[in-house]
Design an enzyme around this catalytic site. Structure first.
Site, PDB file in Angstrom:
ATOM      1  N   LYS A  35       1.049  -1.199   0.102  1.00 23.93           N
ATOM      2  CA  LYS A  35       0.089  -0.104  -0.062  1.00 23.93           C
ATOM      3  C   LYS A  35       0.864   1.344   0.020  1.00 23.93           C
ATOM      4  CE  LYS A  35      -3.626   2.036   2.863  1.00 23.93           C
ATOM      5  NZ  LYS A  35      -4.384   1.865   4.095  1.00 23.93           N
ATOM      6  N   ALA A  84       1.977  -5.280   7.134  1.00 25.38           N
ATOM      7  CA  ALA A  84       1.330  -5.030   8.584  1.00 25.38           C
ATOM      8  C   ALA A  84       1.579  -3.497   9.176  1.00 25.38           C
ATOM      9  CB  ALA A  84       1.922  -6.113   9.571  1.00 25.38           C
ATOM     10  N   GLU A  85       0.993  -3.247   9.995  1.00 23.13           N
ATOM     11  CA  GLU A  85       1.110  -2.017  10.688  1.00 23.13           C
ATOM     12  C   GLU A  85       2.358  -2.681  11.857  1.00 23.13           C
ATOM     13  OE1 GLU A  85       0.745   1.192  10.613  1.00 23.13           O
ATOM     14  OE2 GLU A  85      -0.347   0.979   8.802  1.00 23.13           O
ATOM     15  N   THR A 131       5.704 -12.573  14.953  1.00 26.95           N
ATOM     16  CA  THR A 131       6.259 -11.800  15.639  1.00 26.95           C
ATOM     17  C   THR A 131       6.396 -12.558  17.127  1.00 26.95           C
ATOM     18  OG1 THR A 131       6.667  -9.982  17.272  1.00 26.95           O
ATOM     19  CG2 THR A 131       4.575 -10.137  16.532  1.00 26.95           C
ATOM     20  N   ASP A 132       7.535 -12.544  17.654  1.00 24.92           N
ATOM     21  CA  ASP A 132       7.633 -13.258  19.060  1.00 24.92           C
ATOM     22  C   ASP A 132       6.487 -12.473  20.164  1.00 24.92           C
ATOM     23  OD1 ASP A 132       9.291 -10.808  19.436  1.00 24.92           O
ATOM     24  OD2 ASP A 132      10.959 -11.995  20.416  1.00 24.92           O
ATOM     25  N   GLU A 133       6.290 -11.236  19.720  1.00 26.44           N
ATOM     26  CA  GLU A 133       5.544 -10.427  20.636  1.00 26.44           C
ATOM     27  C   GLU A 133       4.131 -11.040  21.051  1.00 26.44           C
ATOM     28  OE1 GLU A 133       6.085  -6.153  20.269  1.00 26.44           O
ATOM     29  OE2 GLU A 133       7.748  -6.439  19.034  1.00 26.44           O
ATOM     30  N   TYR A 157      -0.414  -3.775  18.978  1.00 25.27           N
ATOM     31  CA  TYR A 157       0.218  -4.438  17.865  1.00 25.27           C
ATOM     32  C   TYR A 157       0.229  -5.941  17.940  1.00 25.27           C
ATOM     33  CZ  TYR A 157       4.377  -6.253  15.502  1.00 25.27           C
ATOM     34  OH  TYR A 157       4.954  -7.033  14.608  1.00 25.27           O
ATOM     35  N   ALA A 159      -1.423  -8.015  19.994  1.00 19.31           N
ATOM     36  CA  ALA A 159      -2.766  -8.520  19.981  1.00 19.31           C
ATOM     37  C   ALA A 159      -3.329  -8.787  18.540  1.00 19.31           C
ATOM     38  CB  ALA A 159      -3.816  -7.533  20.743  1.00 19.31           C
ATOM     39  N   LYS A 161      -1.371  -8.937  15.873  1.00 17.99           N
ATOM     40  CA  LYS A 161      -0.483 -10.069  15.323  1.00 17.99           C
ATOM     41  C   LYS A 161      -0.986 -11.464  15.859  1.00 17.99           C
ATOM     42  CE  LYS A 161       2.269  -9.867  12.755  1.00 17.99           C
ATOM     43  NZ  LYS A 161       2.282  -9.697  11.082  1.00 17.99           N
ATOM     44  N   PRO A 212      15.900   9.015  23.111  1.00 16.12           N
ATOM     45  CA  PRO A 212      14.868   9.065  24.387  1.00 16.12           C
ATOM     46  C   PRO A 212      14.683   7.444  24.846  1.00 16.12           C
ATOM     47  CG  PRO A 212      13.858   9.031  22.142  1.00 16.12           C
ATOM     48  CD  PRO A 212      15.223   9.216  22.141  1.00 16.12           C
TER      49      PRO A 212
HETATM   50  P1  NAD Z   1       7.581  -2.205   8.044  1.00 10.35           P
HETATM   51  O1  NAD Z   1       6.445  -1.431   9.047  1.00 10.35           O
HETATM   52  O2  NAD Z   1       8.878  -1.671   7.518  1.00 10.35           O
HETATM   53  O3  NAD Z   1       6.801  -2.569   6.622  1.00 10.35           O
HETATM   54  C1  NAD Z   1       5.362  -2.989   6.513  1.00 10.35           C
HETATM   55  C2  NAD Z   1       5.041  -3.029   4.989  1.00 10.35           C
HETATM   56  O4  NAD Z   1       3.613  -3.168   4.790  1.00 10.35           O
HETATM   57  C3  NAD Z   1       5.176  -1.499   4.237  1.00 10.35           C
HETATM   58  O5  NAD Z   1       5.832  -1.485   3.095  1.00 10.35           O
HETATM   59  C4  NAD Z   1       3.610  -1.077   4.199  1.00 10.35           C
HETATM   60  O6  NAD Z   1       3.490   0.030   3.171  1.00 10.35           O
HETATM   61  C5  NAD Z   1       3.136  -2.344   3.887  1.00 10.35           C
HETATM   62  N1  NAD Z   1       1.539  -2.325   4.559  1.00 10.35           N
HETATM   63  C6  NAD Z   1       1.137  -1.698   5.473  1.00 10.35           C
HETATM   64  N2  NAD Z   1      -0.399  -1.682   5.543  1.00 10.35           N
HETATM   65  C7  NAD Z   1      -0.595  -2.362   4.189  1.00 10.35           C
HETATM   66  C8  NAD Z   1      -1.953  -2.805   3.578  1.00 10.35           C
HETATM   67  N3  NAD Z   1      -2.968  -2.620   4.440  1.00 10.35           N
HETATM   68  N4  NAD Z   1      -1.796  -3.247   2.491  1.00 10.35           N
HETATM   69  C9  NAD Z   1      -0.693  -3.489   1.772  1.00 10.35           C
HETATM   70  N5  NAD Z   1       0.551  -3.051   2.173  1.00 10.35           N
HETATM   71  C10 NAD Z   1       0.675  -2.638   3.628  1.00 10.35           C
HETATM   72  O7  NAD Z   1       7.486  -3.540   8.843  1.00 10.35           O
HETATM   73  P2  NAD Z   1       8.462  -4.564   8.980  1.00 10.35           P
HETATM   74  O8  NAD Z   1       9.318  -4.254  10.032  1.00 10.35           O
HETATM   75  O9  NAD Z   1       9.209  -5.015   7.719  1.00 10.35           O
HETATM   76  O10 NAD Z   1       7.784  -5.904   9.434  1.00 10.35           O
HETATM   77  C11 NAD Z   1       7.203  -6.780   8.482  1.00 10.35           C
HETATM   78  C12 NAD Z   1       6.435  -8.034   8.887  1.00 10.35           C
HETATM   79  O11 NAD Z   1       7.281  -8.608   9.974  1.00 10.35           O
HETATM   80  C13 NAD Z   1       5.225  -7.458   9.858  1.00 10.35           C
HETATM   81  O12 NAD Z   1       4.188  -8.385   9.604  1.00 10.35           O
HETATM   82  C14 NAD Z   1       5.660  -7.712  11.238  1.00 10.35           C
HETATM   83  O13 NAD Z   1       4.744  -7.819  12.102  1.00 10.35           O
HETATM   84  C15 NAD Z   1       6.852  -8.648  11.230  1.00 10.35           C
HETATM   85  N6  NAD Z   1       7.985  -8.845  12.193  1.00 10.35           N
HETATM   86  C16 NAD Z   1       8.515  -7.603  12.413  1.00 10.35           C
HETATM   87  C17 NAD Z   1       9.890  -7.658  13.162  1.00 10.35           C
HETATM   88  C18 NAD Z   1      10.622  -6.324  13.308  1.00 10.35           C
HETATM   89  O14 NAD Z   1      11.508  -6.457  14.089  1.00 10.35           O
HETATM   90  N7  NAD Z   1      10.570  -5.467  12.472  1.00 10.35           N
HETATM   91  C19 NAD Z   1      10.161  -8.894  14.035  1.00 10.35           C
HETATM   92  C20 NAD Z   1       9.125  -9.915  13.718  1.00 10.35           C
HETATM   93  C21 NAD Z   1       8.013  -9.626  12.793  1.00 10.35           C
HETATM   94  P1  TYD Z   2      11.258  -0.888  18.975  1.00 11.73           P
HETATM   95  O1  TYD Z   2      12.520  -0.904  18.204  1.00 11.73           O
HETATM   96  O2  TYD Z   2      10.108  -0.036  19.014  1.00 11.73           O
HETATM   97  O3  TYD Z   2      10.817  -2.691  18.716  1.00 11.73           O
HETATM   98  P2  TYD Z   2       9.837  -3.318  20.008  1.00 11.73           P
HETATM   99  O4  TYD Z   2       9.022  -2.311  20.783  1.00 11.73           O
HETATM  100  O5  TYD Z   2       8.895  -3.921  18.776  1.00 11.73           O
HETATM  101  O6  TYD Z   2      10.563  -4.177  20.529  1.00 11.73           O
HETATM  102  O7  TYD Z   2      11.657  -0.862  20.837  1.00 11.73           O
HETATM  103  C1  TYD Z   2      12.877  -1.665  20.919  1.00 11.73           C
HETATM  104  C2  TYD Z   2      12.881  -1.423  22.493  1.00 11.73           C
HETATM  105  O8  TYD Z   2      13.603  -0.072  22.723  1.00 11.73           O
HETATM  106  C3  TYD Z   2      11.828  -1.390  23.282  1.00 11.73           C
HETATM  107  O9  TYD Z   2      11.983  -2.048  24.627  1.00 11.73           O
HETATM  108  C4  TYD Z   2      11.433  -0.168  23.357  1.00 11.73           C
HETATM  109  C5  TYD Z   2      12.721   0.796  23.309  1.00 11.73           C
HETATM  110  N1  TYD Z   2      12.793   2.055  22.831  1.00 11.73           N
HETATM  111  C6  TYD Z   2      13.326   3.217  23.597  1.00 11.73           C
HETATM  112  O10 TYD Z   2      13.585   2.978  24.836  1.00 11.73           O
HETATM  113  N2  TYD Z   2      13.082   4.179  23.125  1.00 11.73           N
HETATM  114  C7  TYD Z   2      12.518   4.545  21.681  1.00 11.73           C
HETATM  115  O11 TYD Z   2      12.494   5.905  21.257  1.00 11.73           O
HETATM  116  C8  TYD Z   2      12.129   3.582  21.039  1.00 11.73           C
HETATM  117  C9  TYD Z   2      11.633   3.695  19.637  1.00 11.73           C
HETATM  118  C10 TYD Z   2      12.214   2.229  21.589  1.00 11.73           C
END
Ligand code: NAD
Ligand code: TYD
Length: 351
Positions: A35, A84-85, A131-133, A157, A159, A161, A212
């Site tokens: 998107k 995803a968001e 995600t592991d969350e 988030y 919840a 996933k 922060p």
């Molecule tokens: P991101 O936020 O960087 O990217 C998400 C992508 O999805 C973006 O390109 C966005 O445009 C697209 N998108 C959002 N809503 C959409 C919609 N309604 N239709 C089509 N496209 C849409 O996310 P990420 O960090 O790359 O994560 C990708 C996936 O991996 C997610 O499902 C997330 O839950 C999972 N994940 C992420 C992490 C992490 O550390 N980032 C860890 C474990 C799992």
């Molecule tokens: P984040 O990168 O948002 O990933 P997640 O919340 O999915 O684990 O955050 C990683 C850790 O860092 C989390 O414990 C929250 C903390 N954090 C801060 O302390 N300051 C910040 O500005 C951000 C974005 C995260």
């Protein structure tokens, strides 16, 4: 020829997965449906955008008619669902968007796959990247999340996933859809949107802006280099057992404050600044609401069954990551200024 639909391929992890599949499998057709929300950026895929086995489609996974059309038009045989968001802080401010995209968007893809495949599941796979969350939070007792842990999400988030994981399983149990789910720990590496801890802090250190730290910085995360996650996804997509779940993690736990000190040290060094220059930027701020204390993944099932392990040591991965963000200031500036959003809005407004 396999026609693979990758959702969210313009995001952080998705762009690494798209790149890996487009380069490694020239006989696959990779269709990237994204998107282009604030987190999606086609600049992440510049190096492969003209490859003959790659097609980009701007669209919303919640648009069921569009998703249905894509399955039909491209004869989709496999799905890698990453759209995803993804940011916990945003989910606290705006949970509705998370339910919409993460839950209803996943349902729309599942329903389209079920309809199009119509019971002929030979050679088909629907892979949900999660995600592991979803497992909630660990204490400081050394325990790790295994695939047997019960779901106990705390943030909107996690919840959303968890809910999407349940829908994916329900489509296997009810309709026989060949699904697989992975639950991965925190990723880091190039192309991550600078609202997440690591890119945000590298950028702030460079610009002498406050860092922060939520609460005392005692929370623990398990960090995995994004390219290793993409490698695991490739392996599980091809070899993972249908209806199974795999945890993916780096056996690499860091307390936030310790990780932040490493980021300061490496960034200052690469910028040629004396040791300790940016220490004063650490600023403790109000803690995140419902902040999970500790995540840590046991990925031994993946190692034992499919032979995967992370390829990169953390020190090496962090060094490469800091270097990438410092070398790609233009990418960071575009993303933080929203320039790329304006550009693509114009580019796609007539489609
Ligand atoms: P991101 O936020 O960087 O990217 C998400 C992508 O999805 C973006 O390109 C966005 O445009 C697209 N998108 C959002 N809503 C959409 C919609 N309604 N239709 C089509 N496209 C849409 O996310 P990420 O960090 O790359 O994560 C990708 C996936 O991996 C997610 O499902 C997330 O839950 C999972 N994940 C992420 C992490 C992490 O550390 N980032 C860890 C474990 C799992
Ligand atoms: P984040 O990168 O948002 O990933 P997640 O919340 O999915 O684990 O955050 C990683 C850790 O860092 C989390 O414990 C929250 C903390 N954090 C801060 O302390 N300051 C910040 O500005 C951000 C974005 C995260």
């Amino acid at each position: 020829m396999r026609n693979i639909l990758i959702t969210g391929g313009a995001g952080f992890i998705g762009s690494h997965v798209v790149r890996l599949f487009v380069n490694k499998y020239p006989d696959y057709h990779i269709i990237n449906l994204d998107k282009l929300t604030y987190a999606g950026n086609l600049a992440n895929l510049k190096d492969i955008e003209n490859c003959p086995n790659y097609t980009f489609i701007k669209g919303d996974i919640c648009d069921f008619e569009k998703v249905r059309e894509i399955f039909k038009k491209y004869d989709i045989t496999g799905v890698l669902h990453l759209a995803a968001e993804s940011h916990v802080d945003r989910s606290i401010k705006d949970p509705f968007t998370f339910a919409q995209t993460n839950v209803l968007g996943t349902l729309s893809l599942l329903q389209a796959a079920r309809e199009y495949w119509d019971g002929d599941y030979q050679g088909k796979k629907f892979y949900h990247i999660s995600t592991d969350e979803v497992y909630g939070s660990l204490g400081f007792d050394g325990k790790l999340f295994t695939e047997e842990n019960k779901y106990e999400p705390h943030s909107p988030y996690s919840a959303s996933k968890a809910s999407s994981d349940h829908f994916v399983r329900s489509f296997h149990d009810t309709f026989g859809l060949p699904v697989v789910i992975t639950n991965c720990s925190n990723n880091y590496g190039p192309y991550q949107f600078p609202e997440k801890l690591i890119p945000l802090f590298i950028n702030n250190i460079r610009h002498n802006k406050p860092l922060p730290v939520y609460g005392k910085g005692e929370n623990v995360r398990d960090w995995l280099y994004v390219v290793d996650h993409a490698r695991a996804i490739d392996l599980i997509f091809h070899k993972g057992k249908v209806a199974d779940t795999y945890n993916i993690g780096g056996f690499n736990e860091w307390k936030n404050i310790d990780l932040i000190k490493v980021l300061i040290k490496v960034t200052d060094r690469l910028l040629g600044r004396p040791v300790g220059t940016s220490d004063h930027l650490i600023t403790h701020v109000t803690d995140r609401a419902g902040h999970d204390l500790r995540y840590a993944i046991d990925s031994s099932k993946l190692k034992n069954e499919l032979g995967w392990k992370p390829s990169l040591q953390f020190e090496e991965g962090i060094e490469q990551t800091v270097r990438w963000y410092l070398d790609n200031q233009e990418w960071l500036d575009n993303v933080t200024s929203g320039e790329y959003e304006k550009y693509y809005e114009k580019m796609y407004s007539n489609r």
